[in-house]
Design a protein around this motif. Structure first.
Motif, short mmCIF file in Angstrom:
data_model
loop_
_atom_site.label_atom_id
_atom_site.label_comp_id
_atom_site.label_asym_id
_atom_site.label_seq_id
_atom_site.Cartn_x
_atom_site.Cartn_y
_atom_site.Cartn_z
N PRO A 3 0.82 -1.22 0.00
CA PRO A 3 0.00 0.00 0.00
C PRO A 3 0.85 1.27 0.00
O PRO A 3 0.49 2.27 -0.63
CB PRO A 3 -0.83 -0.12 1.28
N GLU A 4 1.97 1.24 0.68
CA GLU A 4 2.86 2.40 0.72
C GLU A 4 3.45 2.69 -0.66
O GLU A 4 3.54 3.84 -1.09
CB GLU A 4 3.98 2.19 1.74
N GLN A 6 2.11 1.81 -3.49
CA GLN A 6 1.02 2.28 -4.33
C GLN A 6 0.78 3.77 -4.12
O GLN A 6 0.60 4.51 -5.08
CB GLN A 6 -0.26 1.49 -4.03
N GLN A 7 0.79 4.21 -2.86
CA GLN A 7 0.57 5.62 -2.56
C GLN A 7 1.66 6.48 -3.19
O GLN A 7 1.38 7.55 -3.73
CB GLN A 7 0.51 5.84 -1.04
N PHE A 10 0.83 6.80 -6.85
CA PHE A 10 -0.27 7.75 -7.07
C PHE A 10 0.24 9.18 -6.98
O PHE A 10 -0.07 10.02 -7.84
CB PHE A 10 -1.39 7.56 -6.04
N GLU A 11 1.01 9.46 -5.94
CA GLU A 11 1.50 10.82 -5.73
C GLU A 11 2.50 11.24 -6.80
O GLU A 11 2.47 12.38 -7.26
CB GLU A 11 2.11 10.93 -4.34
N GLU A 38 -8.34 0.46 -8.75
CA GLU A 38 -7.73 1.11 -7.58
C GLU A 38 -6.67 2.12 -7.99
O GLU A 38 -6.47 3.13 -7.32
CB GLU A 38 -7.15 0.06 -6.63
N TYR A 39 -5.98 1.84 -9.08
CA TYR A 39 -4.99 2.78 -9.60
C TYR A 39 -5.69 4.07 -10.03
O TYR A 39 -5.25 5.17 -9.67
CB TYR A 39 -4.22 2.15 -10.76
N GLY A 42 -6.85 5.93 -6.97
CA GLY A 42 -5.72 6.49 -6.22
C GLY A 42 -5.15 7.73 -6.89
O GLY A 42 -4.82 8.72 -6.22
N LYS A 45 -7.60 10.62 -6.38
CA LYS A 45 -7.50 11.16 -5.03
C LYS A 45 -6.25 12.02 -4.89
O LYS A 45 -6.29 13.11 -4.32
CB LYS A 45 -7.49 10.03 -4.00
N ALA A 46 -5.12 11.55 -5.43
CA ALA A 46 -3.87 12.31 -5.36
C ALA A 46 -3.97 13.63 -6.11
O ALA A 46 -3.33 14.61 -5.75
CB ALA A 46 -2.71 11.47 -5.89
#
Length: 56
Positions: A3-4, A6-7, A10-11, A38-39, A42, A45-46
């Motif tokens: 998850p980290e 992935q974040q 996204f960012e 989910e990509y 994400g 959201k970013a």
């Protein structure tokens, strides 16, 4: 990916898009979503863009 990780992806994607027009960001979100839901969510959201604004 964790998850980290992935974040971070996204960012990084959002940061790389910089100040491009919002309609291009939305088009990219759609393409990301088609590859993986989910990509796409994400990245949206970013970018600070609601999925309600994205026409799938």
């Amino acid at each position: 990916m964790t998850p980290e990780q992935q974040q971070v992806l996204f960012e990084n994607t959002a940061r790389a898009m910089g100040d491009i027009p919002k309609f291009i960001k939305i088009r990219h979100i759609v393409n990301c979503y088609r590859a993986d839901e989910e990509y796409g969510k994400g990245v949206a959201k970013a970018l600070g863009i609601s999925m309600d604004e994205v026409e799938l």
